[in-house]
Scaffold this motif. Structure first.
Motif, PDB file in Angstrom:
ATOM      1  N   MET A  24       0.844  -1.191   0.000  1.00 40.99           N
ATOM      2  CA  MET A  24       0.000   0.000   0.000  1.00 40.99           C
ATOM      3  C   MET A  24       0.875   1.234   0.000  1.00 40.99           C
ATOM      4  O   MET A  24       1.800   1.351   0.798  1.00 40.99           O
ATOM      5  N   VAL A  25       0.541   2.139  -0.899  1.00 42.61           N
ATOM      6  CA  VAL A  25       1.287   3.390  -1.003  1.00 42.61           C
ATOM      7  C   VAL A  25       0.311   4.527  -0.741  1.00 42.61           C
ATOM      8  O   VAL A  25      -0.746   4.608  -1.373  1.00 42.61           O
ATOM      9  N   ILE A  26       0.660   5.364   0.206  1.00 43.95           N
ATOM     10  CA  ILE A  26      -0.152   6.542   0.506  1.00 43.95           C
ATOM     11  C   ILE A  26       0.662   7.753   0.094  1.00 43.95           C
ATOM     12  O   ILE A  26       1.807   7.915   0.517  1.00 43.95           O
ATOM     13  N   PHE A  27       0.077   8.546  -0.782  1.00 45.88           N
ATOM     14  CA  PHE A  27       0.800   9.732  -1.194  1.00 45.88           C
ATOM     15  C   PHE A  27      -0.049  10.965  -0.983  1.00 45.88           C
ATOM     16  O   PHE A  27      -1.266  10.913  -0.965  1.00 45.88           O
ATOM     17  N   ARG A  28       0.655  12.064  -0.739  1.00 43.10           N
ATOM     18  CA  ARG A  28      -0.006  13.330  -0.456  1.00 43.10           C
ATOM     19  C   ARG A  28      -0.572  13.908  -1.751  1.00 43.10           C
ATOM     20  O   ARG A  28       0.025  13.791  -2.802  1.00 43.10           O
ATOM     21  N   PHE A  29      -1.714  14.539  -1.607  1.00 42.71           N
ATOM     22  CA  PHE A  29      -2.363  15.190  -2.737  1.00 42.71           C
ATOM     23  C   PHE A  29      -2.474  16.661  -2.387  1.00 42.71           C
ATOM     24  O   PHE A  29      -3.154  17.034  -1.433  1.00 42.71           O
ATOM     25  N   ASN A  30      -1.763  17.492  -3.099  1.00 45.30           N
ATOM     26  CA  ASN A  30      -1.651  18.911  -2.752  1.00 45.30           C
ATOM     27  C   ASN A  30      -2.128  19.804  -3.892  1.00 45.30           C
ATOM     28  O   ASN A  30      -1.350  20.524  -4.482  1.00 45.30           O
ATOM     29  N   ARG A  31      -3.407  19.729  -4.189  1.00 43.42           N
ATOM     30  CA  ARG A  31      -3.974  20.601  -5.219  1.00 43.42           C
ATOM     31  C   ARG A  31      -5.090  21.419  -4.601  1.00 43.42           C
ATOM     32  O   ARG A  31      -5.791  20.943  -3.721  1.00 43.42           O
ATOM     33  N   LYS A  32      -5.253  22.612  -5.108  1.00 43.47           N
ATOM     34  CA  LYS A  32      -6.308  23.487  -4.598  1.00 43.47           C
ATOM     35  C   LYS A  32      -7.553  23.435  -5.482  1.00 43.47           C
ATOM     36  O   LYS A  32      -8.639  23.746  -5.035  1.00 43.47           O
ATOM     37  N   ASP A  33      -7.387  23.021  -6.740  1.00 48.77           N
ATOM     38  CA  ASP A  33      -8.494  23.064  -7.694  1.00 48.77           C
ATOM     39  C   ASP A  33      -9.391  21.837  -7.656  1.00 48.77           C
ATOM     40  O   ASP A  33     -10.500  21.862  -8.187  1.00 48.77           O
ATOM     41  N   VAL A  34      -8.942  20.771  -7.027  1.00 44.85           N
ATOM     42  CA  VAL A  34      -9.708  19.531  -6.951  1.00 44.85           C
ATOM     43  C   VAL A  34      -9.296  18.803  -5.675  1.00 44.85           C
ATOM     44  O   VAL A  34      -8.146  18.863  -5.257  1.00 44.85           O
ATOM     45  N   THR A  35     -10.250  18.147  -5.033  1.00 46.90           N
ATOM     46  CA  THR A  35      -9.929  17.380  -3.819  1.00 46.90           C
ATOM     47  C   THR A  35      -9.403  16.002  -4.210  1.00 46.90           C
ATOM     48  O   THR A  35      -9.570  15.559  -5.352  1.00 46.90           O
ATOM     49  N   ALA A  36      -8.814  15.334  -3.252  1.00 44.02           N
ATOM     50  CA  ALA A  36      -8.333  13.968  -3.492  1.00 44.02           C
ATOM     51  C   ALA A  36      -9.495  13.060  -3.874  1.00 44.02           C
ATOM     52  O   ALA A  36      -9.371  12.219  -4.775  1.00 44.02           O
ATOM     53  N   ALA A  37     -10.641  13.224  -3.227  1.00 41.53           N
ATOM     54  CA  ALA A  37     -11.817  12.397  -3.547  1.00 41.53           C
ATOM     55  C   ALA A  37     -12.292  12.651  -4.976  1.00 41.53           C
ATOM     56  O   ALA A  37     -12.626  11.703  -5.698  1.00 41.53           O
ATOM     57  N   GLU A  38     -12.319  13.904  -5.386  1.00 40.70           N
ATOM     58  CA  GLU A  38     -12.732  14.232  -6.759  1.00 40.70           C
ATOM     59  C   GLU A  38     -11.735  13.661  -7.764  1.00 40.70           C
ATOM     60  O   GLU A  38     -12.123  13.127  -8.802  1.00 40.70           O
TER      61      GLU A  38
END
Length: 88
Positions: A24-38
């Motif tokens: 399992m790899v967990i990586f950070r999602f750092n965007r302001k225009d879209v959420t990780a769920a989206e």
């Protein structure tokens, strides 16, 4: 795989190699225009199924996953980032 995701760092993904100890790899999602769920929902339309996770995204790589499958995942992630960046 982690190195390929690191190549997407300018797009908003990062992986701490010290934290990767299982399939399992967990990586950070750092965007302001879209959420990780989206992002995960949009990626699932490209037949890549990963899950949003507290502060990022979780990908599980089972023994049936080949390196070519990871290449396809990265390519589809890049395509999605290109689409998202075009909307900015």
């Amino acid at each position: 795989m982690c190195i390929a995701i690191q190549g997407l760092g300018d797009e908003g993904l990062s992986v701490s190699m010290d934290e990767v100890q299982t399939n399992m790899v967990i990586f950070r999602f750092n965007r302001k225009d879209v959420t990780a769920a989206e992002f995960c929902k949009l990626l699932s339309k490209k037949n890549v199924h990963i899950l949003p996770f507290s502060y990022g995204i979780r990908a599980a790589f089972h023994h049936q996953i080949q390196s070519s499958d990871v290449d396809v995942m990265i390519e589809r992630m890049r395509d999605l980032f290109t689409e998202l960046n075009a909307k900015k």
